[in-house]
Design a protein around this motif. Structure first.
Motif, PDB file in Angstrom:
ATOM      1  N   GLU A  58       0.824  -1.221   0.000  1.00 11.62           N
ATOM      2  CA  GLU A  58       0.000   0.000   0.000  1.00 11.62           C
ATOM      3  C   GLU A  58       0.851   1.262   0.000  1.00 11.62           C
ATOM      4  O   GLU A  58       0.354   2.355  -0.339  1.00 11.62           O
ATOM      5  N   MET A  59       2.116   1.145   0.372  1.00 13.40           N
ATOM      6  CA  MET A  59       2.990   2.323   0.376  1.00 13.40           C
ATOM      7  C   MET A  59       3.363   2.779  -1.032  1.00 13.40           C
ATOM      8  O   MET A  59       3.840   3.893  -1.220  1.00 13.40           O
ATOM      9  N   VAL A  60       3.172   1.900  -2.025  1.00 11.23           N
ATOM     10  CA  VAL A  60       3.532   2.251  -3.400  1.00 11.23           C
ATOM     11  C   VAL A  60       2.422   3.122  -3.986  1.00 11.23           C
ATOM     12  O   VAL A  60       1.276   2.681  -4.134  1.00 11.23           O
ATOM     13  N   ILE A  61       2.759   4.369  -4.314  1.00  7.51           N
ATOM     14  CA  ILE A  61       1.780   5.325  -4.848  1.00  7.51           C
ATOM     15  C   ILE A  61       1.654   5.181  -6.358  1.00  7.51           C
ATOM     16  O   ILE A  61       0.557   5.223  -6.919  1.00  7.51           O
TER      17      ILE A  61
ATOM     18  N   LYS B 157      10.352  -2.414   7.188  1.00 10.87           N
ATOM     19  CA  LYS B 157      10.501  -2.445   8.640  1.00 10.87           C
ATOM     20  C   LYS B 157      10.103  -1.064   9.138  1.00 10.87           C
ATOM     21  O   LYS B 157      10.922  -0.130   9.166  1.00 10.87           O
ATOM     22  N   LYS B 158       8.821  -0.944   9.480  1.00 12.66           N
ATOM     23  CA  LYS B 158       8.248   0.335   9.892  1.00 12.66           C
ATOM     24  C   LYS B 158       8.667   1.413   8.896  1.00 12.66           C
ATOM     25  O   LYS B 158       8.523   1.257   7.704  1.00 12.66           O
ATOM     26  N   GLN B 159       9.207   2.522   9.400  1.00 17.25           N
ATOM     27  CA  GLN B 159       9.682   3.584   8.508  1.00 17.25           C
ATOM     28  C   GLN B 159      11.207   3.599   8.413  1.00 17.25           C
ATOM     29  O   GLN B 159      11.785   4.534   7.854  1.00 17.25           O
ATOM     30  N   GLU B 160      11.843   2.523   8.901  1.00 16.01           N
ATOM     31  CA  GLU B 160      13.306   2.496   8.919  1.00 16.01           C
ATOM     32  C   GLU B 160      13.899   2.015   7.600  1.00 16.01           C
ATOM     33  O   GLU B 160      14.815   2.622   7.046  1.00 16.01           O
ATOM     34  N   VAL B 161      13.386   0.895   7.118  1.00 13.12           N
ATOM     35  CA  VAL B 161      13.903   0.303   5.887  1.00 13.12           C
ATOM     36  C   VAL B 161      12.723  -0.023   4.989  1.00 13.12           C
ATOM     37  O   VAL B 161      11.780  -0.700   5.405  1.00 13.12           O
ATOM     38  N   ILE B 162      12.780   0.450   3.752  1.00 11.86           N
ATOM     39  CA  ILE B 162      11.741   0.185   2.762  1.00 11.86           C
ATOM     40  C   ILE B 162      12.418  -0.453   1.557  1.00 11.86           C
ATOM     41  O   ILE B 162      13.311   0.154   0.942  1.00 11.86           O
TER      42      ILE B 162
ATOM     43  N   ALA C 294       9.148   4.055  -9.538  1.00 10.44           N
ATOM     44  CA  ALA C 294       7.987   4.061  -8.635  1.00 10.44           C
ATOM     45  C   ALA C 294       8.128   5.219  -7.670  1.00 10.44           C
ATOM     46  O   ALA C 294       9.199   5.840  -7.548  1.00 10.44           O
ATOM     47  N   SER C 295       7.060   5.500  -6.975  1.00  9.84           N
ATOM     48  CA  SER C 295       7.106   6.464  -5.876  1.00  9.84           C
ATOM     49  C   SER C 295       6.426   5.850  -4.669  1.00  9.84           C
ATOM     50  O   SER C 295       5.507   5.027  -4.813  1.00  9.84           O
ATOM     51  N   VAL C 296       6.897   6.239  -3.481  1.00  7.54           N
ATOM     52  CA  VAL C 296       6.368   5.664  -2.244  1.00  7.54           C
ATOM     53  C   VAL C 296       5.858   6.771  -1.331  1.00  7.54           C
ATOM     54  O   VAL C 296       6.285   7.928  -1.428  1.00  7.54           O
ATOM     55  N   ASP C 297       4.973   6.369  -0.454  1.00  2.14           N
ATOM     56  CA  ASP C 297       4.349   7.316   0.474  1.00  2.14           C
ATOM     57  C   ASP C 297       5.202   7.429   1.731  1.00  2.14           C
ATOM     58  O   ASP C 297       5.267   6.509   2.543  1.00  2.14           O
ATOM     59  N   LEU C 298       5.867   8.566   1.900  1.00  5.02           N
ATOM     60  CA  LEU C 298       6.654   8.847   3.100  1.00  5.02           C
ATOM     61  C   LEU C 298       6.016   9.949   3.930  1.00  5.02           C
ATOM     62  O   LEU C 298       6.688  10.645   4.701  1.00  5.02           O
ATOM     63  N   SER C 299       4.705  10.113   3.799  1.00  3.82           N
ATOM     64  CA  SER C 299       4.022  11.204   4.507  1.00  3.82           C
ATOM     65  C   SER C 299       4.034  10.994   6.022  1.00  3.82           C
ATOM     66  O   SER C 299       3.951  11.966   6.780  1.00  3.82           O
ATOM     67  N   LYS C 300       4.131   9.752   6.475  1.00  2.00           N
ATOM     68  CA  LYS C 300       4.146   9.486   7.914  1.00  2.00           C
ATOM     69  C   LYS C 300       5.562   9.393   8.462  1.00  2.00           C
ATOM     70  O   LYS C 300       5.762   9.089   9.636  1.00  2.00           O
ATOM     71  N   ALA C 301       6.530   9.629   7.609  1.00  2.00           N
ATOM     72  CA  ALA C 301       7.931   9.523   8.018  1.00  2.00           C
ATOM     73  C   ALA C 301       8.545  10.921   8.124  1.00  2.00           C
ATOM     74  O   ALA C 301       7.936  11.924   7.770  1.00  2.00           O
TER      75      ALA C 301
ATOM     76  N   THR D   2      19.110  10.540  -2.701  1.00  2.00           N
ATOM     77  CA  THR D   2      18.411  10.749  -1.427  1.00  2.00           C
ATOM     78  C   THR D   2      17.062  11.408  -1.689  1.00  2.00           C
ATOM     79  O   THR D   2      16.865  12.082  -2.715  1.00  2.00           O
ATOM     80  N   VAL D   3      16.157  11.206  -0.722  1.00  2.00           N
ATOM     81  CA  VAL D   3      14.869  11.906  -0.741  1.00  2.00           C
ATOM     82  C   VAL D   3      14.569  12.365   0.679  1.00  2.00           C
ATOM     83  O   VAL D   3      15.050  11.776   1.649  1.00  2.00           O
ATOM     84  N   VAL D   4      13.743  13.402   0.780  1.00  2.00           N
ATOM     85  CA  VAL D   4      13.330  13.899   2.081  1.00  2.00           C
ATOM     86  C   VAL D   4      11.896  13.432   2.334  1.00  2.00           C
ATOM     87  O   VAL D   4      11.030  13.554   1.460  1.00  2.00           O
ATOM     88  N   ALA D   5      11.666  12.884   3.534  1.00  2.00           N
ATOM     89  CA  ALA D   5      10.347  12.354   3.886  1.00  2.00           C
ATOM     90  C   ALA D   5       9.353  13.487   4.121  1.00  2.00           C
ATOM     91  O   ALA D   5       9.719  14.655   4.181  1.00  2.00           O
ATOM     92  N   GLY D   6       8.085  13.093   4.285  1.00  2.00           N
ATOM     93  CA  GLY D   6       7.031  14.070   4.554  1.00  2.00           C
ATOM     94  C   GLY D   6       5.941  14.057   3.510  1.00  2.00           C
ATOM     95  O   GLY D   6       4.932  14.762   3.653  1.00  2.00           O
ATOM     96  N   GLY D   7       6.095  13.252   2.469  1.00  2.00           N
ATOM     97  CA  GLY D   7       5.103  13.188   1.400  1.00  2.00           C
ATOM     98  C   GLY D   7       5.485  12.126   0.396  1.00  2.00           C
ATOM     99  O   GLY D   7       6.312  11.254   0.678  1.00  2.00           O
ATOM    100  N   PRO D   8       4.926  12.151  -0.808  1.00  2.00           N
ATOM    101  CA  PRO D   8       5.307  11.194  -1.845  1.00  2.00           C
ATOM    102  C   PRO D   8       6.781  11.379  -2.218  1.00  2.00           C
ATOM    103  O   PRO D   8       7.296  12.503  -2.243  1.00  2.00           O
ATOM    104  N   ALA D   9       7.449  10.259  -2.487  1.00  2.00           N
ATOM    105  CA  ALA D   9       8.872  10.323  -2.816  1.00  2.00           C
ATOM    106  C   ALA D   9       9.135   9.470  -4.048  1.00  2.00           C
ATOM    107  O   ALA D   9       8.825   8.282  -4.072  1.00  2.00           O
ATOM    108  N   ASP D  10       9.708  10.083  -5.068  1.00  2.00           N
ATOM    109  CA  ASP D  10      10.115   9.367  -6.271  1.00  2.00           C
ATOM    110  C   ASP D  10      11.472   8.714  -6.040  1.00  2.00           C
ATOM    111  O   ASP D  10      12.371   9.334  -5.467  1.00  2.00           O
ATOM    112  N   ILE D  11      11.616   7.489  -6.499  1.00  2.00           N
ATOM    113  CA  ILE D  11      12.898   6.798  -6.299  1.00  2.00           C
ATOM    114  C   ILE D  11      13.852   6.991  -7.471  1.00  2.00           C
ATOM    115  O   ILE D  11      15.016   6.607  -7.403  1.00  2.00           O
TER     116      ILE D  11
END
Length: 635
Positions: free
Chosen positions: A547-550, A559-564, A574-581, A605-614
């Motif tokens: 479900e994290m894949v947007i 592993k929670k928000q530590e390792v994706i 792909a892009s992932v949802d880092l809004s809760k991180a 690198t990406v900064v968390a807080g919302g959708p993140a493109d890899i």
């Protein structure tokens, strides 16, 4: 042809062998006087062999009645050896077996007076044992400890000291037994390491080997939808070169082909092998533990001792024994599918002879249960009964699973009825379409957990049945889709691993494989995936989280928000949802086709807080890639 033994091994007290001629002289001299001394205990000789170290198997041989495989008083049915092993408050009741002359693998003997028990201690210290040996009609399958009458060496006892485990020992010997702990993965009892399997699922008639005593092909036939069983028994000739000096053989050099083949598989990084212990009436008709194809109550001592030589070598190589106890064509052969007279005896012999191994999966039946093309299948009641019998009688409590039909409907019907059963540990899944591997693994992991008993879910056969995994040299080859959709599909769902079936129309197929090098590239793909999970990510603590894949076609394991961890089975991005991180995340790319080190993609690198493109992979954008998105601060 079997050779009849005329000699018995000498015995000394405890585990030290006395000189044979000297011992026999004094034994014969003293026999008339043994019972003359009131208040004196009878000392019954036994012989113990094996390294007295934790996780190494010991064998204890007792001298009992002289008999044979074909004796009127059936030694497999009308005698019962159980041995109680204890260490402080811990105890284990282990079944023993009739071993002919005690050297049957070498002599081919079918007669003798040796009864044997095999025991693998799970902790160091002082151990004691006491033998229970009784005779009576059908006593082998009688659970009443007082059934029958005591005789011969009943009451024989002794003690021994077990040293701590040798962590440098080869294979499983340094890690301990693989245990089911109501989790998704098996775990080594000695080291605590978790285990994901990757192995060979063909040839299923692995034990139809020309160097095993009493092994023939019985009335071979060709059937639609099955591999041909024409030709000779297995020789594994291409693997004789893989046998190494010091490896086991029997009867003057037999066994080099199968031992060499297992050496090759282990050297490629595999850790499991799937094989039948009985295919009477089934595919091949060339594997059974009995003294004959139509026998159900007597076992071939020399053949089973030779199987044991191979299985012991597998322990040392770190190869799990995935033993398939029956197949769809013979699941009602014994007791019409019930767990009664014939089936209990069959199970007892297998447990007694092979239950001590460190890596064992007891698979109760291949393609089990009724379906439209195989209507004579076991019912849910019968399935539960046989699994429960194993739970009640296997002292080592190795993993218990059942293999499924390929189609969704019979698979779901059967396993929905087994959810929550406290004797079932997992499922051995067959799938007709590779594309469902990921979703089916997730489904049964979740279903079983919700039902109150978490299953181990592995994929052990894939369709189409005519192909399975293609050989490396097939021009139109399916190995890329198998790697992406099945191997990584199962692992990214939290599955327990895979074994590869070879298809019935391919060369080196499901019944006729002689050379495992025919899938050399597939073994590399499997090893690369296992190494990644074992060495690069904390997989036991991770969960499927698609479900994290947007956007994009990707599977997600976190592993929670530590390792994706993202897997792109068909390439792209792909892009992932880092809004809760929060914090910054690194992005590393891993090539599942070639392995090696992590690589850099278009974004580091990406900064968390919302959708993140890899971003995009380093190369080959249309091929599968693994992406590790990792919290820089937490890691």
């Amino acid at each position: 042809m079997k050779k009849e033994s005329v000699k018995q091994p000498g015995f000394g007290k405890g585990h030290q062998r006395a000189p044979k001629s000297l011992y026999h002289f004094f034994y014969l001299l003293l026999v008339p006087f043994i019972f003359m001394w009131a208040g004196c205990k009878q000392e019954i000789p036994y012989e113990m062999t094996g390294e007295q170290t934790c996780w190494h198997t010991l064998a204890i041989d007792f001298m009992g009645p002289q008999t044979s495989e074909e004796a009127d008083n059936n030694p497999f049915l009308n005698y019962r050896l159980n041995v109680l092993f204890s260490n402080g408050s811990d105890s284990l009741l282990v079944p023993g077996f009739y071993a002919a002359d005690g050297q049957a693998a070498e002599t081919g003997a079918s007669q003798g007076n040796i009864w044997r028990v095999k025991f693998t201690p799970d902790k160091p210290g002082e151990w004691k044992f006491k033998a229970q040996f009784r005779e009576g009609e059908n006593i082998a399958i009688d659970s009443d400890p007082k059934a029958g009458r005591a005789l011969a060496f009943d009451g024989a006892h002794g003690q021994f000291t077990i040293k701590p485990a040798d962590k440098s020992a080869p294979g499983f010997l340094g890690k301990g037994k693989l245990e089911y702990r109501e989790e998704r993965y098996l775990q080594f009892a000695g080291t605590g390491e978790y285990f994901i399997k990757g192995g060979a699922g063909s040839p299923e008639n692995l034990l139809a080997y020309q160097d095993f005593d009493g092994t023939v092909r019985w009335n071979a036939e060709n059937r639609a939808g099955e591999a041909s069983a024409d030709g000779k028994l297995h020789s594994y000739g291409p693997h004789i070169k893989d046998w190494k000096e010091g490896d086991p053989t029997w009867q003057g050099g037999k066994g080099k082909g199968i031992i060499g083949g297992l050496n090759y598989l282990a050297a490629k990084g595999l850790n499991s092998v799937y094989f039948l212990t009985m295919n009477i009436n089934g595919d091949g008709k060339d594997v059974w533990p009995y003294t004959g194809y139509e026998e159900r109550l007597r076992f071939d001592c020399s053949k089973l001792d030779q199987w044991e030589i191979v299985f012991e070598h597998m322990d040392r190589l770190g190869l799990l024994l995935h033993m398939i106890l029956q197949e769809t064509e013979n699941e009602t052969l014994l007791d019409d599918g019930d767990t009664k007279f014939e089936r209990k005896l069959y199970y007892r012999e297998l447990i007694a002879r092979f239950g001590h191994h460190l890596g064992v999966t007891w698979n109760m039946g291949e393609e089990n249960g009724p379906t439209h093309w195989s209507p004579d299948g076991q019912s849910t009641r019968q399935q539960k009964a046989m699994v429960n019998y194993f739970k009640m009688h296997d002292p080592y409590q190795s993993l218990r699973v059942i293999h499924t039909h390929a189609a969704r409907e019979p698979r779901h019907e059967m396993f929905n009825a087994l959810l929550g059963d406290q004797s079932m540990d997992g499922m051995s899944m067959q799938i007709d379409r590779k594309t469902v591997a990921h979703e089916e693994t997730i489904l049964w992991l979740n279903q079983s957990r919700n039902a109150g008993r978490q299953w181990v879910v592995a994929i052990d056969e894939i369709g189409h049945a005519s192909r399975g995994v293609d050989p490396d040299d097939r021009e139109v080859n399916n190995q890329d889709s198998v790697r992406a959709e099945v191997l990584w599909g199962n692992l990214m769902a939290g599955g327990a691993g895979v074994e590869w079936y070879f298809g019935y129309k391919n060369h080196n197929n499901d019944l006729q494989c002689e050379d495992w090098r025919s899938r050399d590239r597939m073994w590399d793909y499997t090893r690369i995936a296992l190494d990644f999970f074992n060495n690069e990510i904390p997989f036991p603590t991770m969960e499927s989280n698609d479900e994290m894949v947007i956007s994009g076609n990707a599977w997600c394991f976190t592993k929670k928000q530590e390792v994706i961890v993202l897997y792109l089975p068909y390439g792209g991005t792909a892009s992932v949802d880092l809004s809760k991180a929060k914090d910054e995340y690194s992005i590393k790319w891993f090539n599942p086709r070639e392995g090696g080190s992590f690589q850099k993609g278009s974004i580091s690198t990406v900064v968390a807080g919302g959708p993140a493109d890899i971003g995009l992979p380093p190369s080959d954008q249309d091929k599968d890639w693994v992406v590790v998105v990792e919290n820089i601060i937490l890691n």
